[in-house]
Design a protein around this motif. Structure first.
Motif, PDB file in Angstrom:
ATOM      1  N   VAL A 195      41.433  34.874  37.902  1.00 36.15           N
ATOM      2  CA  VAL A 195      40.835  36.050  37.260  1.00 36.15           C
ATOM      3  C   VAL A 195      39.604  35.682  36.449  1.00 36.15           C
ATOM      4  N   ASP A 196      39.557  34.461  35.923  1.00 35.78           N
ATOM      5  CA  ASP A 196      38.366  34.027  35.207  1.00 35.78           C
ATOM      6  C   ASP A 196      37.147  34.015  36.117  1.00 35.78           C
ATOM      7  N   GLY A 197      37.373  33.788  37.407  1.00 34.08           N
ATOM      8  CA  GLY A 197      36.260  33.690  38.338  1.00 34.08           C
ATOM      9  C   GLY A 197      35.968  34.952  39.113  1.00 34.08           C
ATOM     10  N   ASP A 198      36.669  36.039  38.834  1.00 32.93           N
ATOM     11  CA  ASP A 198      36.463  37.284  39.582  1.00 32.93           C
ATOM     12  C   ASP A 198      35.856  38.341  38.663  1.00 32.93           C
ATOM     13  N   PRO A 199      34.627  38.761  38.928  1.00 32.93           N
ATOM     14  CA  PRO A 199      33.984  39.757  38.065  1.00 32.93           C
ATOM     15  C   PRO A 199      34.677  41.118  38.074  1.00 32.93           C
ATOM     16  N   LYS A 200      35.569  41.338  39.021  1.00 27.22           N
ATOM     17  CA  LYS A 200      36.309  42.611  39.058  1.00 27.22           C
ATOM     18  C   LYS A 200      37.453  42.620  38.053  1.00 27.22           C
ATOM     19  N   ALA A 201      37.776  41.440  37.497  1.00 26.61           N
ATOM     20  CA  ALA A 201      38.864  41.313  36.526  1.00 26.61           C
ATOM     21  C   ALA A 201      38.295  41.104  35.135  1.00 26.61           C
ATOM     22  N   ASP A 202      38.866  41.785  34.154  1.00 21.63           N
ATOM     23  CA  ASP A 202      38.528  41.536  32.754  1.00 21.63           C
ATOM     24  C   ASP A 202      39.528  40.505  32.234  1.00 21.63           C
ATOM     25  N   ALA A 203      39.162  39.238  32.364  1.00 16.23           N
ATOM     26  CA  ALA A 203      40.070  38.146  32.047  1.00 16.23           C
ATOM     27  C   ALA A 203      40.242  37.928  30.550  1.00 16.23           C
ATOM     28  N   THR A 204      39.553  38.726  29.731  1.00 19.41           N
ATOM     29  CA  THR A 204      39.779  38.648  28.286  1.00 19.41           C
ATOM     30  C   THR A 204      40.982  39.488  27.863  1.00 19.41           C
ATOM     31  N   ARG A 205      41.506  40.292  28.802  1.00 18.91           N
ATOM     32  CA  ARG A 205      42.638  41.170  28.499  1.00 18.91           C
ATOM     33  C   ARG A 205      43.708  40.965  29.569  1.00 18.91           C
ATOM     34  N   VAL A 206      44.709  40.138  29.247  1.00 16.70           N
ATOM     35  CA  VAL A 206      45.716  39.749  30.226  1.00 16.70           C
ATOM     36  C   VAL A 206      47.119  39.993  29.668  1.00 16.70           C
ATOM     37  N   GLY A 207      47.957  40.636  30.484  1.00 19.74           N
ATOM     38  CA  GLY A 207      49.362  40.818  30.169  1.00 19.74           C
ATOM     39  C   GLY A 207      50.206  40.381  31.348  1.00 19.74           C
ATOM     40  N   ALA A 208      51.524  40.428  31.202  1.00 14.82           N
ATOM     41  CA  ALA A 208      52.403  39.969  32.273  1.00 14.82           C
ATOM     42  C   ALA A 208      53.715  40.729  32.251  1.00 14.82           C
ATOM     43  N   VAL A 209      54.319  40.818  33.442  1.00 10.93           N
ATOM     44  CA  VAL A 209      55.652  41.392  33.564  1.00 10.93           C
ATOM     45  C   VAL A 209      56.452  40.524  34.522  1.00 10.93           C
ATOM     46  N   GLY A 210      57.727  40.290  34.186  1.00  4.25           N
ATOM     47  CA  GLY A 210      58.598  39.514  35.045  1.00  4.25           C
ATOM     48  C   GLY A 210      59.938  40.195  35.194  1.00  4.25           C
ATOM     49  N   TYR A 211      60.474  40.164  36.408  1.00  4.79           N
ATOM     50  CA  TYR A 211      61.758  40.779  36.716  1.00  4.79           C
ATOM     51  C   TYR A 211      62.795  39.704  37.032  1.00  4.79           C
ATOM     52  N   CYS A 212      64.025  39.925  36.562  1.00  5.91           N
ATOM     53  CA  CYS A 212      65.149  39.071  36.908  1.00  5.91           C
ATOM     54  C   CYS A 212      64.860  37.620  36.531  1.00  5.91           C
ATOM     55  N   MET A 213      64.774  36.708  37.497  1.00  7.42           N
ATOM     56  CA  MET A 213      64.600  35.292  37.195  1.00  7.42           C
ATOM     57  C   MET A 213      63.306  35.018  36.449  1.00  7.42           C
ATOM     58  N   SER A 214      62.349  35.948  36.531  1.00  3.92           N
ATOM     59  CA  SER A 214      61.049  35.729  35.902  1.00  3.92           C
ATOM     60  C   SER A 214      60.986  36.214  34.460  1.00  3.92           C
ATOM     61  N   GLY A 215      62.084  36.771  33.948  1.00  3.48           N
ATOM     62  CA  GLY A 215      62.106  37.117  32.528  1.00  3.48           C
ATOM     63  C   GLY A 215      61.737  35.946  31.649  1.00  3.48           C
ATOM     64  N   PRO A 216      62.381  34.771  31.820  1.00  2.72           N
ATOM     65  CA  PRO A 216      61.976  33.628  31.013  1.00  2.72           C
ATOM     66  C   PRO A 216      60.598  33.093  31.370  1.00  2.72           C
ATOM     67  N   PHE A 217      60.168  33.308  32.617  1.00  8.10           N
ATOM     68  CA  PHE A 217      58.874  32.770  33.023  1.00  8.10           C
ATOM     69  C   PHE A 217      57.719  33.424  32.269  1.00  8.10           C
ATOM     70  N   VAL A 218      57.831  34.729  31.986  1.00  8.94           N
ATOM     71  CA  VAL A 218      56.732  35.367  31.261  1.00  8.94           C
ATOM     72  C   VAL A 218      56.668  34.873  29.821  1.00  8.94           C
ATOM     73  N   LEU A 219      57.834  34.537  29.241  1.00  5.58           N
ATOM     74  CA  LEU A 219      57.831  33.968  27.897  1.00  5.58           C
ATOM     75  C   LEU A 219      57.221  32.575  27.907  1.00  5.58           C
ATOM     76  N   ALA A 220      57.550  31.786  28.925  1.00  7.59           N
ATOM     77  CA  ALA A 220      56.949  30.456  29.054  1.00  7.59           C
ATOM     78  C   ALA A 220      55.438  30.569  29.248  1.00  7.59           C
ATOM     79  N   ALA A 221      55.026  31.566  30.042  1.00  4.71           N
ATOM     80  CA  ALA A 221      53.592  31.766  30.251  1.00  4.71           C
ATOM     81  C   ALA A 221      52.885  32.076  28.937  1.00  4.71           C
ATOM     82  N   ALA A 222      53.496  32.948  28.126  1.00  5.08           N
ATOM     83  CA  ALA A 222      52.891  33.302  26.838  1.00  5.08           C
ATOM     84  C   ALA A 222      52.879  32.121  25.878  1.00  5.08           C
TER      85      ALA A 222
END
Length: 242
Positions: free
Chosen positions: A106-133
């Motif tokens: 996203v840092d390299g794509d002008p179509k993305a505003d990489a200064t504003r990033v959020g995340a969502v994770g389902y099931c096994m990815s619940g802990p993954f979004v916390l690790a990402a943050a």
């Protein structure tokens, strides 16, 4: 809407990824979408499209890319065993590394505003979004939807890294969920409070683990699913569009 299937150069190989965003009005805030255990599939592509339709650049990777390019779950004994085998190949640290690759995209794509990033994770990815943050403090918000294994006895358990999670967090907890029973959620909530992590945790009465997936026969619960969409969009709106 613009959709692409991209190969992202990650530390451990090429990560096949679905990207979708509006075709005008950008650059758009970014939402990183972390899959559940049955893998990246059209059902999740449709959910990514729903997020993109309200003005976001959505990145949905195949987190199993180190092992398989595509995984189609067959709900029989061998199929479920294979799913759990694939789940076992992932760790919070590996997905945090993969998150770095997504952020580079996203840092390299002008179509993305990489200064504003959020995340969502389902099931096994619940802990993954916390690790990402925890590993990438630029994330402004994360949501765990019926997250599994949020509290474990591992040193890198998600609940042990909450002191590094300073962004807005949301937890949707299904009342009927063997992966996150009330005592586990109570431990998580105590850890959130002790760490001072900004959070909102909600129970979904009568809902089962997996309630948000439209194709999960006998489990999908439309009122609960729509409630989770309302909460998710509100979280993104206040953190990524203001």
């Amino acid at each position: 809407m613009i959709e692409r299937h991209l190969e992202i150069a990650a530390r451990d190989g090429s990560m096949n990824t679905f990207v979708v965003h509006p075709d005008e009005g950008g650059p758009h805030p970014v939402v990183l979408f972390y899959m559940d255990a049955p893998g990246k599939r059209e059902e999740l592509h449709d959910m990514a499209r729903r997020i993109a339709s309200v003005g976001y650049y959505v990145v949905l990777p195949n987190l199993y890319y180190r092992t398989v390019r595509d995984f189609t779950l067959v709900r029989d004994e061998p199929g479920m065993a294979r799913m759990f085998e694939l789940m076992g190949t992932l760790t919070n640290a590996l997905v945090a590394s993969d998150t770095g690759a997504m952020l580079a995209l996203v840092d390299g794509d002008p179509k993305a505003d990489a200064t504003r990033v959020g995340a969502v994770g389902y099931c096994m990815s619940g802990p993954f979004v916390l690790a990402a943050a925890a590993h990438h403090p630029r994330l402004r918000c994360v949501a765990s939807i019926y997250g599994a294994n949020l509290v474990t006895d591992r040193e890198d358990s998600a609940h042990r890294m909450l002191d590094r999670v300073r962004c807005d967090t949301y937890f949707a907890c299904a009342e009927i969920d063997t992966w996150a029973p009330p005592e586990t959620v109570a431990t998580l909530e105590a850890a959130l409070a002790q760490a001072g992590t900004p959070y909102r945790l909600e129970w979904y009465p009568g809902a089962q683990h997996g309630f948000a997936f439209p194709q999960r026969a006998g489990i999908y619960d439309k009122p609960s699913a729509e409630r989770h969409w309302q909460r998710l969009f509100a979280l993104f709106e206040r953190n990524l569009k203001r």
